[in-house]
Motif scaffolding. Structure first.
Motif, PDB file in Angstrom:
ATOM      1  N   PHE A  80       0.855  -1.185   0.000  1.00  0.00           N
ATOM      2  CA  PHE A  80       0.000   0.000   0.000  1.00  0.00           C
ATOM      3  C   PHE A  80       0.888   1.232   0.000  1.00  0.00           C
ATOM      4  O   PHE A  80       2.086   1.168   0.308  1.00  0.00           O
ATOM      5  N   HIS A  81       0.315   2.368  -0.361  1.00  0.00           N
ATOM      6  CA  HIS A  81       1.040   3.622  -0.351  1.00  0.00           C
ATOM      7  C   HIS A  81       0.843   4.305   0.988  1.00  0.00           C
ATOM      8  O   HIS A  81      -0.226   4.220   1.598  1.00  0.00           O
ATOM      9  N   ASP A 129       0.318   7.368   1.764  1.00  0.00           N
ATOM     10  CA  ASP A 129      -0.774   8.329   1.811  1.00  0.00           C
ATOM     11  C   ASP A 129      -2.130   7.653   1.955  1.00  0.00           C
ATOM     12  O   ASP A 129      -3.101   8.273   2.406  1.00  0.00           O
ATOM     13  N   LEU A 130      -2.206   6.381   1.590  1.00  0.00           N
ATOM     14  CA  LEU A 130      -3.472   5.668   1.664  1.00  0.00           C
ATOM     15  C   LEU A 130      -3.887   5.409   3.115  1.00  0.00           C
ATOM     16  O   LEU A 130      -5.074   5.360   3.425  1.00  0.00           O
ATOM     17  N   LEU A 169     -11.202   1.541   3.495  1.00  0.00           N
ATOM     18  CA  LEU A 169     -10.271   0.835   2.621  1.00  0.00           C
ATOM     19  C   LEU A 169     -10.696  -0.610   2.448  1.00  0.00           C
ATOM     20  O   LEU A 169     -11.317  -1.203   3.336  1.00  0.00           O
ATOM     21  N   GLU A 188      -6.614  -0.891  -1.240  1.00  0.00           N
ATOM     22  CA  GLU A 188      -7.187   0.100  -2.146  1.00  0.00           C
ATOM     23  C   GLU A 188      -8.383   0.740  -1.476  1.00  0.00           C
ATOM     24  O   GLU A 188      -8.933   0.219  -0.500  1.00  0.00           O
ATOM     25  N   ARG A 189      -8.738   1.905  -1.971  1.00  0.00           N
ATOM     26  CA  ARG A 189      -9.936   2.557  -1.446  1.00  0.00           C
ATOM     27  C   ARG A 189     -11.162   1.761  -1.859  1.00  0.00           C
ATOM     28  O   ARG A 189     -11.141   1.000  -2.829  1.00  0.00           O
ATOM     29  N   SER A 228      -9.893   2.613  -6.264  1.00  0.00           N
ATOM     30  CA  SER A 228      -8.682   3.334  -6.642  1.00  0.00           C
ATOM     31  C   SER A 228      -7.581   3.074  -5.635  1.00  0.00           C
ATOM     32  O   SER A 228      -7.822   2.751  -4.481  1.00  0.00           O
ATOM     33  N   SER A 229      -6.358   3.217  -6.072  1.00  0.00           N
ATOM     34  CA  SER A 229      -5.216   3.031  -5.174  1.00  0.00           C
ATOM     35  C   SER A 229      -4.041   3.838  -5.678  1.00  0.00           C
ATOM     36  O   SER A 229      -3.970   4.203  -6.848  1.00  0.00           O
ATOM     37  N   LEU A 230      -3.125   4.152  -4.759  1.00  0.00           N
ATOM     38  CA  LEU A 230      -1.875   4.792  -5.124  1.00  0.00           C
ATOM     39  C   LEU A 230      -0.820   3.720  -5.337  1.00  0.00           C
ATOM     40  O   LEU A 230      -1.018   2.555  -5.036  1.00  0.00           O
TER      41      LEU A 230
END
Length: 869
Positions: free
Chosen positions: A87-88, A90-91, A119, A132-133, A137-139
């Motif tokens: 995961f990123h 910022d997530l 999430l 992911e959200r 979406s995901s970073l």
């Protein structure tokens, strides 16, 4: 580079060379992270070829993850499940997880962990999860895998570059990963696979061309060692001359004395670890490197190095308390607390405390101890780690000074001497010793291949002593003449500074892997001027069979009144290269250059004695070769030289300074790791000589000449094993042939060195029942055996100390407590240890042939109740 985790097996493959290790999931994932650091800044994603999931999505495991910031909760999940979580940053920033407790599949646990965060997740392979959200979406992800998540190893996730879509690996300082791995394993098994003492790098024991043995924390706890001597007895080649009721630690290793010059603490030389005996309450493991070790540690006696590795902060909160009761009015408490100081687990602490009030089997010789060790680790970044620790340790008792040969090892016309006999000054004596330590350990990883480590310690030792003991026994074999020695009013204080800086690099040259170590060591020691008074006289005579401790030693006439003031400065530079000549052939080469400046002012107290000083230099090389015909077997050979300057206070009739002592060792051996590394064995043969010893000048009394030589050679065999779940074994055998080979006194040539038997054997084993009605119970037992040995090469006649065998035993009960109990504890541990079970009467050692003999401990019982939180 391909890397996969499957169950409890970790397999790595590089350049077609494959190595398989059997580890638990936590150790395996730490190893994975260490390999990431070594191979490159950026790694490709895990290859799925031939990989099996470390935790099947359908299998259930127990989770105990508290509510906390989502970043750290995910790290704990990766550690527990062994899955790779990507995961990123910022997530997950700013989000909080409710946590998860109970038995769940990985999918069920992760669903609870993400509840309320907005999430979701998806499995991109059998062992990889991407967050992911909820809208899908995901970073760009950052991978998080197992223990490498930083929770256990103290790592943080690499920050993603702004706007970058590149995937980055988790980074953890290599040294810290290894330390955490060892901390975890040392409490669970008798077997150690790695040790840093021999190479000052993270080198497997199997790749070390020198005998090195490790006593883990589990051995210390199961044998209930409250002195280091109890634990070190398990190692071949070590002969104890330490006493359970004295303030000093003292051993012989491979035939030669090992005390002030042979003990290091966390890799830094520490002379006060012997003069004020270390207490095991804060010891994580003991590493014993056999033979001269000047190539990395500078000046020292040739027998070997004892490295005391202390307990360090952990990222998971844990608390424990032990209360120990024993005969001879022993009361002892031990406390240990560790965990994070902040939510991100970048600031960790540990605090260990010990307090002991005890008498001993000998009159006036108490065993009182108090110690506290605070430690803090700051994970400054994913590349930099700082640990700061300190210690306060105090012992107060009286010095044990021995009994005559008549009545202990020889017949006495008045009958045997009682074991509780004290030949000191009774209530007039004292021996109070206090050590203060403060230091730091700073590591920084420049990149995947190069790192630097800087360590420093400042220590102070205070000694306040008034001692007395026997000089000679009268013809009636019951009256002894004694001496009184000490400082009546002044306190002897010593200061010690020690610093090392190591740079370690991994590189490839001529298609061979190299691990290069370069280092610098600085030492400075200074003793404040102190007064020492020696008194002798008929008023100090003493009846062994009718002791009178009311004799005032201050009434005896003063024979000498001296002042001591001395110091030492050292600079050492060393280089070492570990070369993989072939996949199964490894070469080690190293050399150290030392400069040592010593000075001293010793003379009558009321005068200003002249300053005596010396400058010595030494070159200490080492060469070693390891060949592994098959992976579990290592054949090795080595050659090394040792270095030890003589004191400038030694008197030479020519006025010239004495040359430094030099030692040379040749060693060959075999090391094996079988049964998936659950059984380790080392068989070694060595030949060790010590040259340039000072001996008594045969023509000028009071002076010395430098012609002496001593030789020790022998065979050593060590085994540690965790054969099946619950069954542990440690055993050793030693054959030592140590004698004088050159001396001005022809009567000393070929004489056996003192306190060194030809044979010594030890065995200790424990078994903890895993199921049925006896689940939680355990039994342990073992023996220690010495053959006879010479008391000393000096003194009239040759007196042998008889051999002996003592038996030890233990009983255990460990019980997991239900959650929410009134104590709030997770486990209760109860044990009873019996040392010298059959109450054998024996003499443990002697330092001369007349009045310096010491009885070993009678039957000793230690009952322990411990709680784990």
């Amino acid at each position: 580079m391909q890397l996969s985790i499957a169950g409890s097996r970790c397999k790595t493959s590089r350049d077609g060379r494959e190595t398989v290790f059997t580890l638990n999931i936590r150790a395996c994932t730490m190893l994975v992270l260490g390999l990431w650091i070594m191979i490159g800044q950026a790694l490709p994603a895990f290859s799925e070829t031939g990989a099996a999931s470390s935790t099947s999505a359908g299998s259930k495991i127990n989770y105990d993850i508290a509510g906390q910031p989502l970043n750290t909760a995910l790290r704990d999940f990766a550690l527990a499940s062994g899955l790779q979580v990507s995961f990123h940053d910022d997530l997950a920033n700013g989000l909080t997880s409710p946590g998860v407790r109970g038995s769940y599949t990985a999918e069920e646990a992760l669903t609870q962990l993400l509840a309320g965060t907005g999430l979701g997740f998806r499995f991109t392979s059998a062992d990889t999860v991407t967050l992911e959200r909820s809208n899908g979406s995901s970073l760009a992800p950052v991978p998080l895998v197992g223990a490498a998540a930083g929770g256990a190893a103290g790592a943080g996730i690499s920050e993603a570059n702004s706007g970058s879509t590149a995937q980055k690996p988790v980074k953890v300082p290599e040294i810290l990963v290894k330390d955490v791995n060892q901390r975890d394993d040392d409490t669970k098994s008798y077997v150690a696979e790695d040790a840093s003492t021999a190479m000052r790098t993270d080198t497997p024991i199997r790749d070390t061309p020198q005998s090195i043995q490790v006593i883990t924390r589990k051995v210390i706890e199961e044998q209930r060692a409250i002195r280091l001597d109890t634990a070190l007895q398990n190692i071949s080649g070590i002969f104890s001359s330490a006493l359970s009721n004295d303030v000093n630690d003292d051993w012989f290793i491979r035939g030669f004395n090992a005390n002030n010059n042979n003990i290091v603490r966390n890799g830094l030389f520490d002379p006060f670890s012997a003069t004020n005996a270390s207490d095991p309450y804060n010891v994580q493991r003991l590493e014993v490197l056999k033979g001269p070790s000047s190539v990395l540690y500078g000046l020292g006696d040739p027998g070997g190095i004892i490295n005391i590795v202390t307990r360090k902060p952990l990222s998971e909160a844990a608390y424990s308390a032990n209360v120990i009761l024993g005969n001879y009015n022993l009361y002892r408490s031990e406390l240990d607390a560790t965990g994070p100081l902040n939510a991100s687990k970048t600031l960790l602490y540990r605090m260990t405390v010990v307090g002991q009030k005890a008498n001993s089997f000998m009159d006036f010789a108490d065993r009182n101890v108090v110690g506290i060790t605070p430690s803090v680790t700051w994970l400054m970044s994913h590349r930099t780690t700082l640990t700061v620790d300190g210690e306060y340790l105090k012992r107060w008792t009286q010095r044990v000074t021995g009994v005559p040969a008549e009545g202990s090892v020889l017949p006495n016309i008045n009958g045997p001497l009682p074991r509780n006999l004290f030949t000191g000054m009774g209530g007039f004596g004292r021996n109070d010793r206090t050590v203060y330590r403060i230091g730091y350990d700073l590591t920084h990883q420049f990149n995947n291949d190069w790192s630097i480590r800087n360590m420093y310690r400042y220590a102070i030792e205070d000694i306040n002593q008034v001692n007395g003991g026997p000089l000679a026994i009268d013809p009636d074999q019951r009256t002894i003449q004694r001496f009184w020695f000490g400082a009546e009013t002044s306190l002897a204080r010593s200061h010690y500074h020690s610093m090392i800086t190591n740079v370690i690099g991994h590189f490839k040259l001529l298609d061979m892997d190299h691990t290069l170590l370069t280092g610098v060591e600085l030492r400075q020691q200074r003793s404040n001027p102190s007064q020492q008074i020696l008194r002798l006289g008929s008023s100090l005579s003493f009846d062994l069979y009718a002791p009178d401790y009311s004799i005032n030693p201050y009434t005896a006439p003063i024979v000498s009144n001296s002042k001591f003031d001395q110091g030492l400065s050292l600079v050492g530079v060393y280089f070492q290269d570990q070369i993989a000549l072939l996949r199964n052939l490894k070469l080690v080469g190293g050399v150290r250059f030392d400069y040592v400046y010593q000075w001293g002012k010793n003379g009558p107290y009321l005068e200003n004695p002249p300053k005596q000083n010396s400058d010595d230099t030494g070159v200490s090389p080492r060469l070693g070769l390891v060949y592994q015909p098959i992976e579990p077997v290592s054949l090795y050979t080595s050659w090394m030289r040792g270095f030890l300057p003589n004191s400038p206070g030694a008197f030479n009739p020519t006025g010239a300074l004495f040359k430094p002592e030099r030692s040379t060792q040749y060693e060959v051996g075999i090391k094996t790791f079988f049964l998936q590394n659950r059984l380790s064995a080392t068989l070694a043969w060595y030949h060790l000589t010590r040259e340039n010893l000072t001996t008594q000048d045969p023509f000028i009394p009071g002076f010395s000449v430098q012609t002496g030589e001593q030789r020790s050679q022998g065979i050593e065999f060590d085994v540690t094993a965790s054969l099946i779940t619950g069954w542990n074994v440690i055993a050793s055998y030693t054959y030592t042939d140590a004698e004088v080979t050159k001396d001005n006194d022809p009567e000393l040539v070929h004489k056996r060195l003192g306190s060194v038997p030809y044979n010594k054997a030890t065995l200790w084993s424990t078994y903890h029942f895993q199921e049925g009605l006896l689940r939680g119970f355990g039994l342990g037992g073992g023996v220690i055996g010495y053959t006879s040995r010479n008391a000393s090469i000096f003194g009239p006649g040759e007196v042998n100390i008889p051999g002996y065998v003592i038996a030890n035993a233990a009983m255990y009960y460990n019980h997991d407590l239900q959650t929410g109990n009134w104590l709030g504890a997770k486990q209760i541990n109860v044990s009873v240890n019996l040392q010298n079970l059959l109450d054998q009467r024996y003499v443990t050692n002697g330092f001369n042939t007349t009045t310096g003999f010491f009885f070993g401990d009678p039957r000793t019982v230690l009952a322990t109740v411990g709680l784990r939180f």
